[in-house]
Motif scaffolding. Structure first.
Motif, PDB file in Angstrom:
ATOM      1  N   ALA A  46      37.395  40.300  19.418  1.00 53.73           N
ATOM      2  CA  ALA A  46      36.925  41.608  19.863  1.00 53.73           C
ATOM      3  C   ALA A  46      36.854  41.718  21.385  1.00 53.73           C
ATOM      4  N   GLN A  47      36.882  40.599  22.084  1.00 57.77           N
ATOM      5  CA  GLN A  47      36.811  40.633  23.543  1.00 57.77           C
ATOM      6  C   GLN A  47      38.123  41.181  24.101  1.00 57.77           C
ATOM      7  N   PRO A  48      38.067  42.099  25.084  1.00 58.43           N
ATOM      8  CA  PRO A  48      39.302  42.632  25.652  1.00 58.43           C
ATOM      9  C   PRO A  48      40.002  41.580  26.514  1.00 58.43           C
ATOM     10  N   LYS A  49      41.296  41.741  26.663  1.00 53.66           N
ATOM     11  CA  LYS A  49      42.077  40.903  27.568  1.00 53.66           C
ATOM     12  C   LYS A  49      41.801  41.404  28.974  1.00 53.66           C
ATOM     13  N   LEU A  50      41.344  40.514  29.856  1.00 56.99           N
ATOM     14  CA  LEU A  50      41.160  40.868  31.258  1.00 56.99           C
ATOM     15  C   LEU A  50      42.417  40.459  31.998  1.00 56.99           C
ATOM     16  N   LEU A  51      43.040  41.416  32.653  1.00 55.54           N
ATOM     17  CA  LEU A  51      44.312  41.217  33.326  1.00 55.54           C
ATOM     18  C   LEU A  51      44.146  41.564  34.794  1.00 55.54           C
ATOM     19  N   ARG A  52      44.520  40.649  35.680  1.00 57.12           N
ATOM     20  CA  ARG A  52      44.385  40.884  37.122  1.00 57.12           C
ATOM     21  C   ARG A  52      45.765  41.001  37.756  1.00 57.12           C
ATOM     22  N   VAL A  53      45.934  42.035  38.578  1.00 58.14           N
ATOM     23  CA  VAL A  53      47.153  42.253  39.346  1.00 58.14           C
ATOM     24  C   VAL A  53      46.739  42.349  40.805  1.00 58.14           C
ATOM     25  N   SER A  54      47.423  41.592  41.674  1.00 54.73           N
ATOM     26  CA  SER A  54      47.080  41.632  43.096  1.00 54.73           C
ATOM     27  C   SER A  54      48.335  41.462  43.930  1.00 54.73           C
ATOM     28  N   GLY A  55      48.230  41.827  45.207  1.00 60.34           N
ATOM     29  CA  GLY A  55      49.360  41.662  46.115  1.00 60.34           C
ATOM     30  C   GLY A  55      49.124  42.417  47.405  1.00 60.34           C
ATOM     31  N   LYS A  56      50.113  42.370  48.270  1.00 62.36           N
ATOM     32  CA  LYS A  56      50.084  43.078  49.546  1.00 62.36           C
ATOM     33  C   LYS A  56      50.965  44.312  49.392  1.00 62.36           C
ATOM     34  N   PHE A  57      50.346  45.485  49.462  1.00 61.59           N
ATOM     35  CA  PHE A  57      51.044  46.746  49.238  1.00 61.59           C
ATOM     36  C   PHE A  57      51.090  47.565  50.510  1.00 61.59           C
ATOM     37  N   ASP A  58      52.228  48.239  50.729  1.00 59.88           N
ATOM     38  CA  ASP A  58      52.434  49.121  51.879  1.00 59.88           C
ATOM     39  C   ASP A  58      53.184  50.341  51.374  1.00 59.88           C
ATOM     40  N   GLY A  59      52.487  51.415  51.141  1.00 64.24           N
ATOM     41  CA  GLY A  59      53.112  52.608  50.592  1.00 64.24           C
ATOM     42  C   GLY A  59      52.613  52.852  49.185  1.00 64.24           C
ATOM     43  N   SER A  60      53.489  53.404  48.348  1.00 59.00           N
ATOM     44  CA  SER A  60      53.039  53.750  47.006  1.00 59.00           C
ATOM     45  C   SER A  60      54.059  53.373  45.949  1.00 59.00           C
ATOM     46  N   ARG A  79      58.174  47.548  49.985  1.00 54.16           N
ATOM     47  CA  ARG A  79      57.962  47.019  48.632  1.00 54.16           C
ATOM     48  C   ARG A  79      56.792  46.035  48.660  1.00 54.16           C
ATOM     49  N   PRO A  80      56.071  45.889  47.567  1.00 48.17           N
ATOM     50  CA  PRO A  80      54.950  44.949  47.517  1.00 48.17           C
ATOM     51  C   PRO A  80      55.425  43.509  47.728  1.00 48.17           C
ATOM     52  N   ARG A  81      54.529  42.698  48.302  1.00 46.72           N
ATOM     53  CA  ARG A  81      54.820  41.280  48.530  1.00 46.72           C
ATOM     54  C   ARG A  81      53.700  40.444  47.926  1.00 46.72           C
ATOM     55  N   ASP A 145      45.933  44.201  51.409  1.00 41.91           N
ATOM     56  CA  ASP A 145      45.737  43.489  50.145  1.00 41.91           C
ATOM     57  C   ASP A 145      45.061  44.405  49.128  1.00 41.91           C
ATOM     58  N   TYR A 146      45.576  44.360  47.905  1.00 40.16           N
ATOM     59  CA  TYR A 146      45.017  45.126  46.798  1.00 40.16           C
ATOM     60  C   TYR A 146      44.861  44.199  45.600  1.00 40.16           C
ATOM     61  N   ALA A 147      43.844  44.445  44.800  1.00 40.86           N
ATOM     62  CA  ALA A 147      43.635  43.690  43.563  1.00 40.86           C
ATOM     63  C   ALA A 147      42.953  44.613  42.560  1.00 40.86           C
ATOM     64  N   VAL A 148      43.362  44.499  41.321  1.00 38.91           N
ATOM     65  CA  VAL A 148      42.763  45.302  40.268  1.00 38.91           C
ATOM     66  C   VAL A 148      42.623  44.441  39.022  1.00 38.91           C
ATOM     67  N   THR A 149      41.476  44.567  38.360  1.00 36.55           N
ATOM     68  CA  THR A 149      41.247  43.887  37.087  1.00 36.55           C
ATOM     69  C   THR A 149      41.182  44.955  36.009  1.00 36.55           C
ATOM     70  N   LEU A 150      42.025  44.789  35.002  1.00 40.71           N
ATOM     71  CA  LEU A 150      42.102  45.719  33.890  1.00 40.71           C
ATOM     72  C   LEU A 150      41.509  45.068  32.646  1.00 40.71           C
TER      73      LEU A 150
END
Length: 156
Positions: A46-60, A79-81, A145-150
């Motif tokens: 029942a526990q959700p999958k925690l997924l992390r995405v991170s990187g260096k972003f410039d633009g959209s 482009r992201p690095r 730097d950007y990071a998001v946990t889903l």
């Protein structure tokens, strides 16, 4: 209402972790005492999958999540690095990252939500008929730097 319930569940989960408990402790104890293993397995599933995405972003751009594939769609500026997907380097952004192939088809993408976000500009999630899109937009000059946990629930 759904968002408030998700926030309350997340707050309870974080509070339990902060005092050293796990949400499945009562089920672990029951299993150790010879209790119902099925109950323990259900609690873990029942526990959700925690997924992390991170990187260096410039633009959209946006990351398109589907059950069978994930890919990055670039919009503006650089482009992201140094992108990490679930802790693994993701260098070919037009190809599905290896970790997704292991669990993507077992998740309920229609109920995904953002648990935590870090970055100087916008990070947003939009549900689509086939999954969801994760938008990352860095408008100020230069990369950051950007990071998001889903959190993505598992399918029954």
């Amino acid at each position: 209402m759904k968002t408030c319930l998700q926030a309350a569940l997340y707050a309870t989960f974080v509070a339990a972790l902060s005092v050293g408990a796990s949400p499945t402790d009562k089920f672990s104890d029951a299993a150790e005492r010879g209790g119902d293993q099925t109950e323990f397995d259900d609690a873990v599933a029942a526990q959700p999958k925690l997924l992390r995405v991170s990187g260096k972003f410039d633009g959209s751009g946006r990351i398109v999540f589907r059950r069978d594939a994930v890919r990055y769609v670039h919009k503006h500026w650089g482009r992201p690095r140094a992108v990490l997907f679930d802790g693994e380097p993701w260098t070919k952004l037009d190809r599905t990252p290896a970790p997704w192939r292991d669990f993507g088809d077992r998740l309920d993408l229609s109920k995904a939500w953002i648990v935590q976000r870090q970055g100087r500009d916008a990070i947003a999630l939009e549900h689509t008929p086939d999954g969801f899109d994760l938008y990352i937009c860095d408008s100020p000059n230069g990369a950051a730097d950007y990071a998001v946990t889903l959190a993505v629930p598992r399918r029954p």
